[in-house]
Design an enzyme around this catalytic site. Structure first.
Site, PDB file in Angstrom:
ATOM      1  N   ARG A  52       0.847  -1.133  -0.031  1.00 14.26           N
ATOM      2  CA  ARG A  52       0.527   0.090   0.102  1.00 14.26           C
ATOM      3  C   ARG A  52       0.663   1.258  -0.001  1.00 14.26           C
ATOM      4  NH1 ARG A  52      -1.277   2.167   4.626  1.00 14.26           N
ATOM      5  NH2 ARG A  52      -1.548   0.247   5.728  1.00 14.26           N
ATOM      6  N   TYR A 102     -16.425  17.378 -15.064  1.00 16.61           N
ATOM      7  CA  TYR A 102     -16.876  16.112 -15.316  1.00 16.61           C
ATOM      8  C   TYR A 102     -17.990  15.758 -14.158  1.00 16.61           C
ATOM      9  CZ  TYR A 102     -16.770  11.070 -14.072  1.00 16.61           C
ATOM     10  OH  TYR A 102     -16.834   9.939 -13.980  1.00 16.61           O
ATOM     11  N   ASP A 118      -6.970  18.980 -14.721  1.00 17.51           N
ATOM     12  CA  ASP A 118      -7.283  17.599 -14.997  1.00 17.51           C
ATOM     13  C   ASP A 118      -6.962  17.489 -16.314  1.00 17.51           C
ATOM     14  OD1 ASP A 118      -8.470  15.223 -15.853  1.00 17.51           O
ATOM     15  OD2 ASP A 118     -10.124  15.341 -14.488  1.00 17.51           O
ATOM     16  N   LYS A 165      -8.315   6.174 -19.028  1.00 13.05           N
ATOM     17  CA  LYS A 165      -8.620   6.820 -20.390  1.00 13.05           C
ATOM     18  C   LYS A 165      -7.503   6.510 -21.193  1.00 13.05           C
ATOM     19  CE  LYS A 165     -12.655   8.193 -18.275  1.00 13.05           C
ATOM     20  NZ  LYS A 165     -12.356   8.042 -16.763  1.00 13.05           N
TER      21      LYS A 165
END
Length: 385
Positions: free
Chosen positions: A50, A102, A174, A199
């Protein structure tokens, strides 16, 4: 990998030396959760996955190189990366952002963080004066997308970052739609770049991930703390898949852009299409700015039909090559209707006021033959309207 190497070379090699143990050319998938320590607290760079994983490190270094950043952090989703930026804020802080961000970002801001006494002001980010006017003494973050999702508006990153810095605030961009191949916000003055790796950087619709890139050591330290403390980290196989994707980013983006440009031009002449939103068109209000701050105009476009919600839904349901699906940036072409899909979380009055009409359709142009894509859109529109 030397930063003097060209972008295309760094996509393949940055952060990815052959494995010293085996000589493996591809970065191994380090599928383990913990690491041997030579003595308590004396480890070899990794202690728990992690906190850090060698496959993830290779991806973080690769992405940092592509964005001309000193530091990179990867997350289990794009929303995980956005959430991490907000983790650095405090109760009472204020954020200025776009009125057509978004839908998932809008939801996180208004339905999660407003409950923690963060305040958000949504403005037209193409209006620099509106950005300036929205700032308050307690504003700590300017969050912008460019091109925006789904209206493809272009925001002047350099001017926006200057406003943020004049107010001692952070400017975060972004950069998912443009990718670092087409646009590098840190070079234009931004402090943080966010990506949905799901994406274009992944590029094959088979992995979910996010990333934050910065040149600010203090910010990176904060991101690293929350990355570890909250735990929204990608697994090693996810990191491996994105590394595979970045290797072909330039050649894929070239075809995405080429196809999108031809489709946008065709739609612009179509008798049933009221408006096309694509910055590569001369008629786009942000075309000149996009020409300055981007190397090409991307593979995303939207178009508006003079149609009801139901009629537009029929159009997106009747394609054969385009797949009706959310997300974007894969090699396959996708089509969707923002109102009931990606932006359903935005109240209708806010959505319509921002220009997201019932007849708006968003397209992620893939790398198929462009003639097949145009023929498919033509038959879907003509058979419905």
């Amino acid at each position: 990998m030397e930063e003097t190497h060209r972008f295309e070379t760094r996509t393949i090699h940055a952060g990815q030396d052959p494995d010293p143990e085996t000589g493996a050319v591809m970065t191994p998938i380090f599928a383990n959760s913990t690491y041997e320590q030579d003595a308590p607290g004396d480890h070899r760079g990794y202690e728990y996955s992690r906190t850090g994983n060698p496959t993830r490190t290779a991806l973080e270094e690769n992405l940092a190189s592509l964005e001309n950043a000193s530091y990179g952090r990867c997350f289990s989703s794009g929303m995980g990366s956005i959430n991490t930026v907000l983790n650095t804020l405090e109760s009472g802080d204020h954020v200025v952002t776009g009125n057509d961000v978004y839908g998932g970002t809008h939801r996180l801001f208004t339905q999660v963080y407003e409950d923690y006494d963060l305040e958000f002001t949504f403005v037209d980010m193409t209006d620099i004066d509106a950005i300036e006017a929205a700032f308050r003494p307690e504003t700590e973050l300017l969050w912008l997308e460019t091109p925006t999702n789904p209206l493809m508006s272009i925001v002047d990153i350099e001017a926006a970052a200057e406003i943020a810095h004049d107010h001692d605030a952070i400017c975060a961009v972004d950069n998912t739609f443009a990718t670092p191949y087409l646009q590098r916000p840190l070079d234009l003055g931004a402090d943080v770049v966010s990506h949905s790796l799901t994406k274009y950087l992944g590029g094959h619709s088979d992995v979910v991930g996010g990333a934050l890139l910065t040149n600010d050591a203090d910010l990176d330290e904060q991101f690293g703390f929350h990355q570890n403390a909250v735990g929204a980290t990608p697994g090693p196989f996810d990191a491996f898949l994105v590394l595979r994707g970045t290797k072909t980013l330039p050649v894929r983006m070239d075809r995405h852009c080429e196809n999108a440009r031809q489709i946008a031009t065709w739609l612009d002449d179509h008798h049933d299409v009221d408006r096309v939103y694509y910055p590569g068109l001369d008629s786009h209000p942000g075309h000149e700015l996009a020409s300055r701050q981007m190397d090409d105009f991307g593979g995303m476009l939207s178009f508006e039909l003079d149609a009801t919600l139901a009629e537009a839904s029929d159009v997106v349901s009747n394609t054969e090559v385009f797949t009706l699906a959310e997300s974007l940036g894969g090699v396959e072409s996708l089509i969707e209707q923002p109102a009931p899909m990606t932006h359903a979380a935005v109240p209708r009055e806010e959505r319509v006021a921002a220009g997201l009409t019932d007849g708006l359709i968003r397209v992620s142009v893939g790398i198929e033959h462009v003639d097949d894509l145009i023929a498919d859109l033509d038959q879907a529109i003509e058979s419905t309207l």
